[in-house]
Scaffold this motif. Structure first.
Motif, PDB file in Angstrom:
ATOM      1  N   ARG A   1     -14.008   4.532  -5.077  1.00 55.05           N
ATOM      2  CA  ARG A   1     -13.015   3.476  -5.275  1.00 55.05           C
ATOM      3  C   ARG A   1     -12.927   3.106  -6.748  1.00 55.05           C
ATOM      4  NH1 ARG A   1     -15.612  -2.388  -3.568  1.00 55.05           N
ATOM      5  NH2 ARG A   1     -17.739  -1.990  -4.310  1.00 55.05           N
ATOM      6  N   LEU A   2     -11.720   2.706  -7.159  1.00 55.80           N
ATOM      7  CA  LEU A   2     -11.451   2.261  -8.523  1.00 55.80           C
ATOM      8  C   LEU A   2     -10.689   0.944  -8.444  1.00 55.80           C
ATOM      9  CD1 LEU A   2     -10.044   5.619 -10.000  1.00 55.80           C
ATOM     10  CD2 LEU A   2     -12.423   4.827 -10.074  1.00 55.80           C
ATOM     11  N   LEU A   3     -11.178  -0.072  -9.120  1.00 61.71           N
ATOM     12  CA  LEU A   3     -10.475  -1.350  -9.189  1.00 61.71           C
ATOM     13  C   LEU A   3      -9.891  -1.504 -10.591  1.00 61.71           C
ATOM     14  CD1 LEU A   3      -9.701  -4.072  -7.844  1.00 61.71           C
ATOM     15  CD2 LEU A   3     -11.799  -5.016  -8.851  1.00 61.71           C
TER      16      LEU A   3
ATOM     17  N   ARG B   1      -2.206  -2.807  -3.502  1.00 62.28           N
ATOM     18  CA  ARG B   1      -1.974  -3.963  -4.369  1.00 62.28           C
ATOM     19  C   ARG B   1      -2.989  -5.053  -4.073  1.00 62.28           C
ATOM     20  NH1 ARG B   1       0.554  -8.988  -3.942  1.00 62.28           N
ATOM     21  NH2 ARG B   1       1.778  -9.672  -5.756  1.00 62.28           N
ATOM     22  N   GLU B   2      -3.573  -5.628  -5.125  1.00 63.28           N
ATOM     23  CA  GLU B   2      -4.511  -6.745  -4.991  1.00 63.28           C
ATOM     24  C   GLU B   2      -3.899  -8.021  -5.580  1.00 63.28           C
ATOM     25  OE1 GLU B   2      -7.467  -6.655  -3.390  1.00 63.28           O
ATOM     26  OE2 GLU B   2      -7.178  -4.536  -2.881  1.00 63.28           O
ATOM     27  N   VAL B   3      -3.653  -8.018  -6.898  1.00 65.62           N
ATOM     28  CA  VAL B   3      -3.101  -9.166  -7.636  1.00 65.62           C
ATOM     29  C   VAL B   3      -3.838 -10.446  -7.248  1.00 65.62           C
ATOM     30  CG1 VAL B   3      -1.020 -10.361  -8.400  1.00 65.62           C
ATOM     31  CG2 VAL B   3      -0.864  -7.980  -7.650  1.00 65.62           C
ATOM     32  N   LYS B   4      -5.142 -10.454  -7.542  1.00 68.04           N
ATOM     33  CA  LYS B   4      -5.985 -11.625  -7.299  1.00 68.04           C
ATOM     34  C   LYS B   4      -6.448 -12.161  -8.646  1.00 68.04           C
ATOM     35  CE  LYS B   4      -7.584 -10.119  -2.743  1.00 68.04           C
ATOM     36  NZ  LYS B   4      -8.764  -9.733  -1.911  1.00 68.04           N
ATOM     37  N   PHE B   5      -6.007 -13.376  -8.981  1.00 68.37           N
ATOM     38  CA  PHE B   5      -6.358 -14.017 -10.237  1.00 68.37           C
ATOM     39  C   PHE B   5      -7.666 -14.792 -10.076  1.00 68.37           C
ATOM     40  CE2 PHE B   5      -1.852 -13.298 -10.558  1.00 68.37           C
ATOM     41  CZ  PHE B   5      -1.639 -13.000 -11.897  1.00 68.37           C
TER      42      PHE B   5
ATOM     43  N   VAL C   1      -5.835  -6.105 -10.141  1.00 73.55           N
ATOM     44  CA  VAL C   1      -4.436  -5.696  -9.964  1.00 73.55           C
ATOM     45  C   VAL C   1      -4.256  -4.744  -8.794  1.00 73.55           C
ATOM     46  CG1 VAL C   1      -2.437  -4.621 -11.056  1.00 73.55           C
ATOM     47  CG2 VAL C   1      -4.011  -6.000 -12.422  1.00 73.55           C
ATOM     48  N   VAL C   2      -5.018  -3.657  -8.778  1.00 76.44           N
ATOM     49  CA  VAL C   2      -4.792  -2.632  -7.759  1.00 76.44           C
ATOM     50  C   VAL C   2      -6.104  -1.892  -7.472  1.00 76.44           C
ATOM     51  CG1 VAL C   2      -4.111  -0.882  -9.452  1.00 76.44           C
ATOM     52  CG2 VAL C   2      -3.283  -0.702  -7.100  1.00 76.44           C
TER      53      VAL C   2
ATOM     54  N   GLN D   1       0.816  -1.208   0.000  1.00 75.00           N
ATOM     55  CA  GLN D   1       0.000   0.000   0.000  1.00 75.00           C
ATOM     56  C   GLN D   1       0.851   1.259   0.000  1.00 75.00           C
ATOM     57  OE1 GLN D   1      -3.625  -0.188   2.455  1.00 75.00           O
ATOM     58  NE2 GLN D   1      -2.972   1.717   3.419  1.00 75.00           N
ATOM     59  N   VAL D   2       0.342   2.298  -0.660  1.00 77.55           N
ATOM     60  CA  VAL D   2       1.002   3.594  -0.662  1.00 77.55           C
ATOM     61  C   VAL D   2      -0.083   4.671  -0.742  1.00 77.55           C
ATOM     62  CG1 VAL D   2       1.274   3.662  -3.174  1.00 77.55           C
ATOM     63  CG2 VAL D   2       2.817   4.982  -1.734  1.00 77.55           C
TER      64      VAL D   2
END
Length: 246
Positions: free
Chosen positions: A152-154, A213-217, A199-200, A33-34
């Motif tokens: 929010r934006l995915l 950061r998400e990076v969930k496939f 992704v984020v 996170q940032v």
């Protein structure tokens, strides 16, 4: 042409802006996170870029020739696989699920011409559709001067034509704020059957813009990402056509 989840309709347009930062922050599992607000980077246009290429092990990896069985073939220069032979079979697309402060929800993506608008709701704009993994890739712009209107934006990546290939590609999503270092998220995990990846997440938390950061496939498309994150949109089958923006 194959199909995958998509909303119907939409219009195409063009927008181009943004500049690269000189250094970078990589979001990984240990540092996920940032805060854009704390880095004084929560204004102007945030540029989000997807670039990808075939993994080196998949380019010419099966072309080794036995010197003993085929002595003359072994002396030939190796064949180089270009876009037309290898990359054309893998089409990564960049998209964004958005939720605004007033409750409005939707998607920005190449499919259906839902390219958004940078100066009006949803304040998110997709520049076009890169079907071959070119150097410029695909780019989304977010107008952070309207950050108070964004909840929010995915940002997500999906594979066109139902061809799972995340194990064959090396993809990077890079965020270029108007100020400060760029933010990189690599999609290096091998998920050979996955067709989409969250992704984020960019989220407005009590007035602070946080990038996580998400990076969930997932094995499905946008509809499965919607269910995973509770967006609540209705999805149908969609196609790309020759008239898609490129």
């Amino acid at each position: 042409m194959g199909f995958f989840d998509g909303l119907l309709g939409g219009r195409a347009a063009d927008f181009d802006s943004g500049s690269a930062a000189t250094n970078s922050i990589e979001l990984i599992r240990r540092h996920q996170q940032v805060s854009l607000t704390k880095q004084d980077a929560a204004t102007g246009h945030l540029r989000i870029n997807l670039t990808w290429r075939m993994r080196s092990s998949d380019i010419g990896g099966e072309q080794r020739t036995s010197l003993f069985r085929h002595p003359f073939k072994a002396l030939r220069p190796p064949e180089v696989l270009g876009h037309g032979q290898s990359m054309v079979n893998v089409d990564l697309d960049l998209g964004c699920l958005y939720e605004l402060a007033d409750g409005t929800k939707g998607v920005v993506q190449p499919l259906g011409g839902y390219l958004g608008d940078v100066n009006a709701p949803p304040y998110v704009k997709l520049s076009g559709d890169d079907r071959f993994g070119s150097g410029s890739g695909e780019t989304i712009y977010v107008n952070l001067d309207h950050r108070d209107d964004i909840k929010r934006l995915l940002i997500f990546v999906y594979i066109y034509d139902q061809t799972p290939a995340f194990d064959r590609t090396h993809a990077i999503v890079t965020l270029y704020p108007s100020n400060g270092p760029r933010i990189e998220i690599g999609l290096d995990e091998r998920h050979p059957q996955a067709r989409s990846c969250a992704v984020v997440m960019i989220e407005n938390v009590k007035g602070e813009l946080v990038v996580r950061r998400e990076v969930k496939f997932v094995y499905g498309f946008q509809g499965e990402l919607d269910r995973l994150y509770g967006w609540g949109l209705q999805w149908g089958r969609g196609y790309k056509t020759k008239s898609a923006v490129e």
